[in-house]
Scaffold this motif. Structure first.
Motif, PDB file in Angstrom:
ATOM      1  N   GLY A 149     -11.109 -44.786   7.059  1.00  0.00           N
ATOM      2  CA  GLY A 149     -10.901 -43.534   7.648  1.00  0.00           C
ATOM      3  C   GLY A 149     -11.693 -43.275   8.752  1.00  0.00           C
ATOM      4  N   ILE A 150     -11.233 -42.018   9.536  1.00  0.00           N
ATOM      5  CA  ILE A 150     -12.169 -41.580  10.593  1.00  0.00           C
ATOM      6  C   ILE A 150     -12.865 -40.575  10.247  1.00  0.00           C
ATOM      7  CG2 ILE A 150     -12.017 -40.793  13.186  1.00  0.00           C
ATOM      8  CD1 ILE A 150      -9.674 -42.321  13.337  1.00  0.00           C
ATOM      9  N   PHE A 151     -14.172 -40.448  10.381  1.00  0.00           N
ATOM     10  CA  PHE A 151     -15.138 -39.415  10.172  1.00  0.00           C
ATOM     11  C   PHE A 151     -15.781 -38.937  11.579  1.00  0.00           C
ATOM     12  CE2 PHE A 151     -19.020 -37.552   7.602  1.00  0.00           C
ATOM     13  CZ  PHE A 151     -19.006 -36.506   8.048  1.00  0.00           C
ATOM     14  N   GLU A 152     -15.246 -37.940  12.351  1.00  0.00           N
ATOM     15  CA  GLU A 152     -15.739 -37.437  13.424  1.00  0.00           C
ATOM     16  C   GLU A 152     -17.132 -36.489  13.408  1.00  0.00           C
ATOM     17  OE1 GLU A 152     -14.877 -38.814  16.153  1.00  0.00           O
ATOM     18  OE2 GLU A 152     -12.529 -39.254  16.260  1.00  0.00           O
ATOM     19  N   ARG A 153     -17.959 -37.020  14.248  1.00  0.00           N
ATOM     20  CA  ARG A 153     -18.988 -36.130  14.302  1.00  0.00           C
ATOM     21  C   ARG A 153     -20.026 -36.673  12.943  1.00  0.00           C
ATOM     22  NH1 ARG A 153     -18.744 -30.349  17.007  1.00  0.00           N
ATOM     23  NH2 ARG A 153     -18.043 -31.013  19.239  1.00  0.00           N
ATOM     24  N   ALA A 154     -19.846 -37.730  12.599  1.00  0.00           N
ATOM     25  CA  ALA A 154     -20.399 -38.260  11.295  1.00  0.00           C
ATOM     26  C   ALA A 154     -22.064 -38.349  11.613  1.00  0.00           C
ATOM     27  CB  ALA A 154     -20.141 -39.558  10.878  1.00  0.00           C
ATOM     28  N   TYR A 155     -22.445 -38.258  12.673  1.00  0.00           N
ATOM     29  CA  TYR A 155     -23.759 -38.234  13.173  1.00  0.00           C
ATOM     30  C   TYR A 155     -24.607 -37.134  12.862  1.00  0.00           C
ATOM     31  CZ  TYR A 155     -21.917 -36.212  17.253  1.00  0.00           C
ATOM     32  OH  TYR A 155     -21.562 -35.339  17.843  1.00  0.00           O
ATOM     33  N   SER A 156     -23.976 -36.010  12.909  1.00  0.00           N
ATOM     34  CA  SER A 156     -24.512 -34.721  12.448  1.00  0.00           C
ATOM     35  C   SER A 156     -24.651 -34.415  11.056  1.00  0.00           C
ATOM     36  CB  SER A 156     -23.629 -33.530  13.168  1.00  0.00           C
ATOM     37  OG  SER A 156     -23.693 -33.855  14.458  1.00  0.00           O
ATOM     38  N   HIS A 157     -23.896 -35.293  10.123  1.00  0.00           N
ATOM     39  CA  HIS A 157     -23.953 -35.148   8.500  1.00  0.00           C
ATOM     40  C   HIS A 157     -24.307 -35.940   7.689  1.00  0.00           C
ATOM     41  CE1 HIS A 157     -21.920 -31.174   9.675  1.00  0.00           C
ATOM     42  NE2 HIS A 157     -21.314 -31.892  10.554  1.00  0.00           N
ATOM     43  N   PRO A 158     -25.559 -36.589   7.928  1.00  0.00           N
ATOM     44  CA  PRO A 158     -26.113 -37.729   7.242  1.00  0.00           C
ATOM     45  C   PRO A 158     -25.815 -37.543   5.572  1.00  0.00           C
ATOM     46  CG  PRO A 158     -28.061 -36.688   7.887  1.00  0.00           C
ATOM     47  CD  PRO A 158     -26.812 -35.853   8.585  1.00  0.00           C
ATOM     48  N   LEU A 159     -26.061 -36.403   4.895  1.00  0.00           N
ATOM     49  CA  LEU A 159     -25.905 -36.332   3.494  1.00  0.00           C
ATOM     50  C   LEU A 159     -24.466 -36.559   3.139  1.00  0.00           C
ATOM     51  CD1 LEU A 159     -28.087 -33.181   3.071  1.00  0.00           C
ATOM     52  CD2 LEU A 159     -28.674 -35.716   2.424  1.00  0.00           C
ATOM     53  N   LEU A 160     -23.617 -36.015   4.001  1.00  0.00           N
ATOM     54  CA  LEU A 160     -21.807 -36.223   3.597  1.00  0.00           C
ATOM     55  C   LEU A 160     -21.567 -37.588   3.817  1.00  0.00           C
ATOM     56  CD1 LEU A 160     -20.056 -33.288   5.276  1.00  0.00           C
ATOM     57  CD2 LEU A 160     -20.217 -33.699   3.066  1.00  0.00           C
TER      58      LEU A 160
END
Length: 237
Positions: A149-160
């Motif tokens: 899948g694609i998770f945009e702005r993943a870098y801002s949400h390490p716990l997710l």
């Protein structure tokens, strides 16, 4: 193919040729645009070309310059260069997002163009099509089972990211949410964590209306797979 879609494609072909030159002035930073980000020269140049072709169809609400009066009552929601940081960094994932709306901002037609693959996803009646900009031929749908899948702005949400990893969900973070929404039919999911603007999602959501969609104040999730949709909704929204 409608006048709006044809004008959007004609503009995009011109922009692709211009941006390929990668002149220093295209990388120069300018003012803060209507969407809240600093506009690059490339953003403003792309906007200028779209304005030239689209003002005959309707007024334009652009991420760079805001509202520009055009013909008639229709309003065009425009992100002229989605993924401008990718363009600046020479990462080949950037394009444009354009939605034709009525005076109440209800979408009637939409197109998302990938300048790098020179292809576009659009919807002007009841069907969504993916075409090659140069030949006009339709690109076949991906009937294979996607792995990511694609998770945009993943870098801002390490716990997710960790929670999704624990659920064995593979994803990529590509840096252009409008383009990613345009590709939502071909991947497991598109997830954006954060406050998403109309410029980013107006066209893409119109293309995705036959998929599972969850939009909140701080997140947007689109998926072709109900099981994955429910899983991400549970852990992230």
């Amino acid at each position: 193919m409608s006048d709006f879609i044809q004008a959007s494609i004609k503009s995009s072909k011109q922009i692709i040729e211009v941006l390929a030159q990668r002149k220093p002035e295209y990388m120069q930073k300018h003012h803060i645009g209507a969407g809240g980000d600093i506009s690059l020269g490339a953003d403003l140049l792309s906007e200028e070309i779209f304005i030239k072709h689209l003002l005959e169809i309707g007024s334009i609400d652009s991420e760079e310059s805001g509202y520009i009066k055009g013909r008639g009552e229709d309003i065009i929601i425009l992100d002229p260069l989605d993924g401008s940081d990718n363009y600046l960094s020479n990462i080949p994932y950037y394009g444009a997002s354009i939605a034709l709306c009525d005076k109440n901002r209800q979408t009637k037609e939409a197109i998302v163009i990938n300048f790098c693959t020179q292809s576009a996803h659009y919807r002007d009646t009841d069907h969504t099509k993916h075409i090659n900009l140069n030949t006009g031929e339709e690109i076949p749908k991906n009937d294979n089972s996607p792995k990511c899948g694609i998770f945009e702005r993943a870098y801002s949400h390490p716990l997710l990211c960790m929670k999704m990893y624990e659920q064995k969900m593979k994803f990529r973070s590509l840096g252009a949410i409008a383009l990613s929404l345009g590709s939502a039919h071909d991947v497991n999911f598109v997830f954006f964590a954060g406050n998403i603007r109309e410029y980013d999602c107006k066209a893409g959501l119109f293309l995705c209306q036959d998929l599972w969609i969850k939009k909140s104040e701080n997140a947007l999730l689109v998926s072709r797979n109900k099981q994955i949709f429910d899983m991400i909704t549970k852990i992230a929204i």
